[in-house]
Motif scaffolding. Structure first.
Motif, PDB file in Angstrom:
ATOM      1  N   GLU A 210       0.821  -1.217   0.000  1.00 15.09           N
ATOM      2  CA  GLU A 210       0.000   0.000   0.000  1.00 15.09           C
ATOM      3  C   GLU A 210       0.857   1.271   0.000  1.00 15.09           C
ATOM      4  OE1 GLU A 210      -3.487   0.053  -0.009  1.00 15.09           O
ATOM      5  OE2 GLU A 210      -3.203  -2.088  -0.446  1.00 15.09           O
ATOM      6  N   THR A 211       2.153   1.140   0.169  1.00 17.40           N
ATOM      7  CA  THR A 211       3.029   2.309   0.273  1.00 17.40           C
ATOM      8  C   THR A 211       3.530   2.729  -1.106  1.00 17.40           C
ATOM      9  OG1 THR A 211       5.097   1.053   0.508  1.00 17.40           O
ATOM     10  CG2 THR A 211       3.796   1.442   2.513  1.00 17.40           C
ATOM     11  N   PRO A 212       3.974   3.977  -1.259  1.00 12.09           N
ATOM     12  CA  PRO A 212       4.523   4.399  -2.548  1.00 12.09           C
ATOM     13  C   PRO A 212       5.678   3.528  -3.033  1.00 12.09           C
ATOM     14  CG  PRO A 212       4.031   6.315  -1.205  1.00 12.09           C
ATOM     15  CD  PRO A 212       3.824   5.109  -0.325  1.00 12.09           C
ATOM     16  N   LEU A 213       6.632   3.191  -2.145  1.00 16.68           N
ATOM     17  CA  LEU A 213       7.742   2.339  -2.565  1.00 16.68           C
ATOM     18  C   LEU A 213       7.244   0.956  -2.945  1.00 16.68           C
ATOM     19  CD1 LEU A 213      10.723   1.768  -3.009  1.00 16.68           C
ATOM     20  CD2 LEU A 213      10.943   1.284  -0.547  1.00 16.68           C
ATOM     21  N   GLY A 214       6.360   0.388  -2.154  1.00 15.71           N
ATOM     22  CA  GLY A 214       5.822  -0.932  -2.457  1.00 15.71           C
ATOM     23  C   GLY A 214       5.123  -0.978  -3.805  1.00 15.71           C
TER      24      GLY A 214
END
Length: 275
Positions: A210-214
């Motif tokens: 759910e994260t930008p990097l992910g």
């Protein structure tokens, strides 16, 4: 944010909490106890599978009034754990002082506690402590983020470089170890950059996605399973993509940490003695 998928679990947890606090030894501390449902977390992607986990938080002064079975571990170690009859849920009781000690620093345990508290559902909160506890879990010392992301980035870089160097024909356990170490470090890094903490391992991958990097490395994460079991195309692509994956992590960090030696040369930094 909860979902219909976990609503039945949450409804049962509320009933279990009410029954738990209506009987001894917890009846005597119910008027001041904070009770949280921590598994499943209160998030849209949460699964109803697995044994629910309930945390109860009481003050140390109240813990001293409990029977020895509960009192002794709470007074000496700050926590008490049991699996409820019929295996319906797990119960862990903490002293508020014990929780405060865990939240003082930023080692892995502290970060997992912070994340868990921030994504828990209050089941019983007569003194309105849940918001205050969540706020404490969200607050970090001014230099904490760098102290957390630096070793995670260095770990990810070392594992990714090692994975790139291993032949596609390497034993599955070698690929599993290197890919798992890289993915775990990147997932924790993404979560910490997004919200200052990361979940325990069981929730690490769905939270990281759910994260930008992910999201930027999602296709690499998707192919890890096939690479580990020896699917040749995936094994080659996962290795070939390591440089790009590391670049995404570096980009996520560069705005804040450009010029830092650990970001510019993570492998060299990892080999320095006496840090």
């Amino acid at each position: 944010m909860t979902t219909d998928a976990t609503e039945a679990v949450r409804t049962q947890a509320r009933a279990d909490c009410e029954a738990l606090l209506a009987q001894q030894p917890w009846l005597d501390v119910a008027t001041r106890a904070l009770v949280l449902l921590v598994r499943p977390p209160a998030l849209a992607w949460a699964s109803p599978l697995g044994t629910p986990s309930i945390w109860m938080i009481i003050d140390a002064s109240e813990a001293r009034s409990l029977p020895p079975r509960q009192r002794d571990p709470l007074v000496t170690g700050g926590s008490y754990h049991e699996t409820a009859a019929r295996g319906r849920y797990e119960l862990t009781v903490f002293t508020s002082e014990g929780i405060a000690r865990v939240l003082e620093g930023v080692p892995r345990t502290s970060l997992e506690f912070r994340w868990t508290i921030r994504h828990a559902e209050p089941l019983h909160d007569p003194l309105h402590r849940a918001d205050m506890l969540s706020g404490s879990a969200a607050r970090l010392p001014s230099d904490a983020i760098e102290r957390v992301v630096r070793p995670l980035y260095v770990q990810a870089a070392s594992a990714l470089h090692a994975l790139m160097r291993t032949p596609v024909e390497s034993p599955a356990e070698t690929t599993l170890l290197l890919a798992g170490e890289a993915a775990g470090a990147l997932a924790r890094l993404g979560c910490v950059l997004a919200e200052g903490s990361h979940p325990p391992a069981e929730y690490l991958m769905p939270a990281a996605r759910e994260t930008p990097l992910g999201q930027r490395i999602a296709s690499w994460l998707d192919d890890l399973g096939n690479a580990v079991v020896g699917e040749a195309r995936a094994a080659r692509w996962v290795r070939e993509s390591c440089t790009g994956v590391l670049r995404e992590a570096e980009t996520a960090l560069r705005a804040e940490y450009a010029g830092h030696d650990w970001l510019e040369d993570p492998e060299g930094y990892a080999l320095r003695p006496g840090r």
